[in-house]
Design a protein around this motif. Structure first.
Motif, PDB file in Angstrom:
ATOM      1  N   VAL A   1       0.864  -1.114  -0.011  1.00  0.00           N
ATOM      2  CA  VAL A   1      -0.113  -0.033  -0.045  1.00  0.00           C
ATOM      3  C   VAL A   1       1.164   1.253  -0.020  1.00  0.00           C
ATOM      4  O   VAL A   1       1.611   1.552   1.176  1.00  0.00           O
ATOM      5  N   LYS A   2       0.895   1.977  -1.057  1.00  0.00           N
ATOM      6  CA  LYS A   2       1.888   3.255  -1.217  1.00  0.00           C
ATOM      7  C   LYS A   2       1.075   4.250  -0.893  1.00  0.00           C
ATOM      8  O   LYS A   2       1.900   5.332  -0.801  1.00  0.00           O
ATOM      9  N   ASP A   3      -0.371   4.303  -0.899  1.00  0.00           N
ATOM     10  CA  ASP A   3      -1.231   5.654  -0.424  1.00  0.00           C
ATOM     11  C   ASP A   3      -0.941   5.708   0.949  1.00  0.00           C
ATOM     12  O   ASP A   3      -1.618   5.013   1.746  1.00  0.00           O
ATOM     13  N   ALA A   4      -0.366   6.933   1.370  1.00  0.00           N
ATOM     14  CA  ALA A   4      -0.182   7.164   2.863  1.00  0.00           C
ATOM     15  C   ALA A   4      -1.581   7.245   3.600  1.00  0.00           C
ATOM     16  O   ALA A   4      -1.621   6.765   4.804  1.00  0.00           O
ATOM     17  N   PHE A   5      -2.434   7.921   3.333  1.00  0.00           N
ATOM     18  CA  PHE A   5      -3.898   7.874   3.727  1.00  0.00           C
ATOM     19  C   PHE A   5      -4.314   6.515   3.849  1.00  0.00           C
ATOM     20  O   PHE A   5      -5.092   6.280   5.273  1.00  0.00           O
ATOM     21  N   ILE A   6      -4.367   5.487   3.160  1.00  0.00           N
ATOM     22  CA  ILE A   6      -5.036   4.228   3.398  1.00  0.00           C
ATOM     23  C   ILE A   6      -4.083   3.647   4.041  1.00  0.00           C
ATOM     24  O   ILE A   6      -4.421   2.917   5.251  1.00  0.00           O
ATOM     25  N   GLN A   7      -2.833   3.795   4.202  1.00  0.00           N
ATOM     26  CA  GLN A   7      -1.768   3.195   5.241  1.00  0.00           C
ATOM     27  C   GLN A   7      -2.254   3.481   6.614  1.00  0.00           C
ATOM     28  O   GLN A   7      -2.501   2.780   7.398  1.00  0.00           O
ATOM     29  N   GLU A   8      -2.561   4.759   6.599  1.00  0.00           N
ATOM     30  CA  GLU A   8      -2.917   5.430   8.128  1.00  0.00           C
ATOM     31  C   GLU A   8      -4.132   4.810   8.468  1.00  0.00           C
ATOM     32  O   GLU A   8      -4.572   4.483   9.676  1.00  0.00           O
ATOM     33  N   TYR A   9      -5.341   4.798   7.624  1.00  0.00           N
ATOM     34  CA  TYR A   9      -6.492   4.373   7.748  1.00  0.00           C
ATOM     35  C   TYR A   9      -6.454   2.816   8.255  1.00  0.00           C
ATOM     36  O   TYR A   9      -7.163   2.356   9.323  1.00  0.00           O
ATOM     37  N   MET A  10      -5.778   1.997   7.676  1.00  0.00           N
ATOM     38  CA  MET A  10      -5.680   0.388   7.910  1.00  0.00           C
ATOM     39  C   MET A  10      -4.933   0.473   9.473  1.00  0.00           C
ATOM     40  O   MET A  10      -5.184  -0.319  10.100  1.00  0.00           O
ATOM     41  N   MET A  11      -3.655   1.089   9.596  1.00  0.00           N
ATOM     42  CA  MET A  11      -2.988   1.070  10.785  1.00  0.00           C
ATOM     43  C   MET A  11      -3.937   1.491  12.127  1.00  0.00           C
ATOM     44  O   MET A  11      -3.439   0.901  13.056  1.00  0.00           O
ATOM     45  N   LYS A  12      -4.667   2.634  11.886  1.00  0.00           N
ATOM     46  CA  LYS A  12      -5.522   3.068  12.982  1.00  0.00           C
ATOM     47  C   LYS A  12      -6.466   1.918  13.368  1.00  0.00           C
ATOM     48  O   LYS A  12      -6.454   1.571  14.555  1.00  0.00           O
ATOM     49  N   ARG A  13      -6.914   1.081  12.369  1.00  0.00           N
ATOM     50  CA  ARG A  13      -7.777   0.013  12.829  1.00  0.00           C
ATOM     51  C   ARG A  13      -7.122  -1.275  13.492  1.00  0.00           C
ATOM     52  O   ARG A  13      -7.416  -1.745  14.536  1.00  0.00           O
ATOM     53  N   TYR A  14      -6.130  -1.571  12.845  1.00  0.00           N
ATOM     54  CA  TYR A  14      -5.098  -2.495  13.641  1.00  0.00           C
ATOM     55  C   TYR A  14      -4.485  -2.390  14.735  1.00  0.00           C
ATOM     56  O   TYR A  14      -4.806  -2.906  15.783  1.00  0.00           O
TER      57      TYR A  14
END
Length: 173
Positions: A87-100
């Protein structure tokens, strides 16, 4: 704001902490439960007595707990590396990281609560008599929680994109 295709939220301290240190410590817990089952069981509550052999039920519970530790360790290794690579999109990385990390933070608090609840009061209120297992279950787990909160608050990292509400949808291409 256009997605940043070259940014990763998992660099430096947080990558090494969540992607290496935490999974290694979790896998070490699994190994301890599998290789020295009676000691692992005994050390859950500090005492001067020692059980040399466990009944089959207790042994099975320790092995099952160790399997859960192994699962968590493997999930952390795989999730953080996969997220960073795929996942190279930082917004999506952050979104997924927050949930995990939110799931792990909740589990941290529950783990500490049940550990404290399970300790006899004279041990619970006297950290000087705690053994390494008790300190790990309480102090190290709270340290994990604090690092997760630091990540959530943006300490030592960049944050990307607006806050996502529960009704917003993130579309991964």
């Amino acid at each position: 704001m256009a997605p940043n295709k070259s940014v990763t939220l998992l660099s430096g301290f947080y990558y090494y902490f969540f992607g290496l240190i935490e999974p290694i410590s979790t896998l070490a817990g699994a190994a301890a439960g599998w290789t020295n089952t009676a000691k692992f069981f005994h050390d859950q509550i500090p005492s001067n007595s020692y059980i040399r052999a466990l009944d089959p039920r207790s042994q099975t519970v320790v092995w099952q707990l160790s399997s859960c530790y192994f699962l968590l360790g493997m999930l952390s290794f795989v999730f953080f590396r996969s997220l960073r690579q795929a996942v190279k999109d930082a917004f999506i990385q952050e979104y997924m990281m927050k949930r995990y990390l939110a799931c792990l933070a909740i589990a941290d608090l529950i783990h500490v609560a049940v550990t404290l609840y399970g300790l006899p009061e004279d041990i619970r209120t006297d950290p000087m008599v705690w053994n390494a297992m008790t300190h790990g279950n309480i102090n190290f787990t709270m340290f994990l929680f604090i690092v997760r909160i630091a990540w959530f608050t943006g300490i030592g990292r960049s944050t990307y994109g607006p806050r996502v509400s529960r009704t917003d949808k993130v579309h991964v291409q």
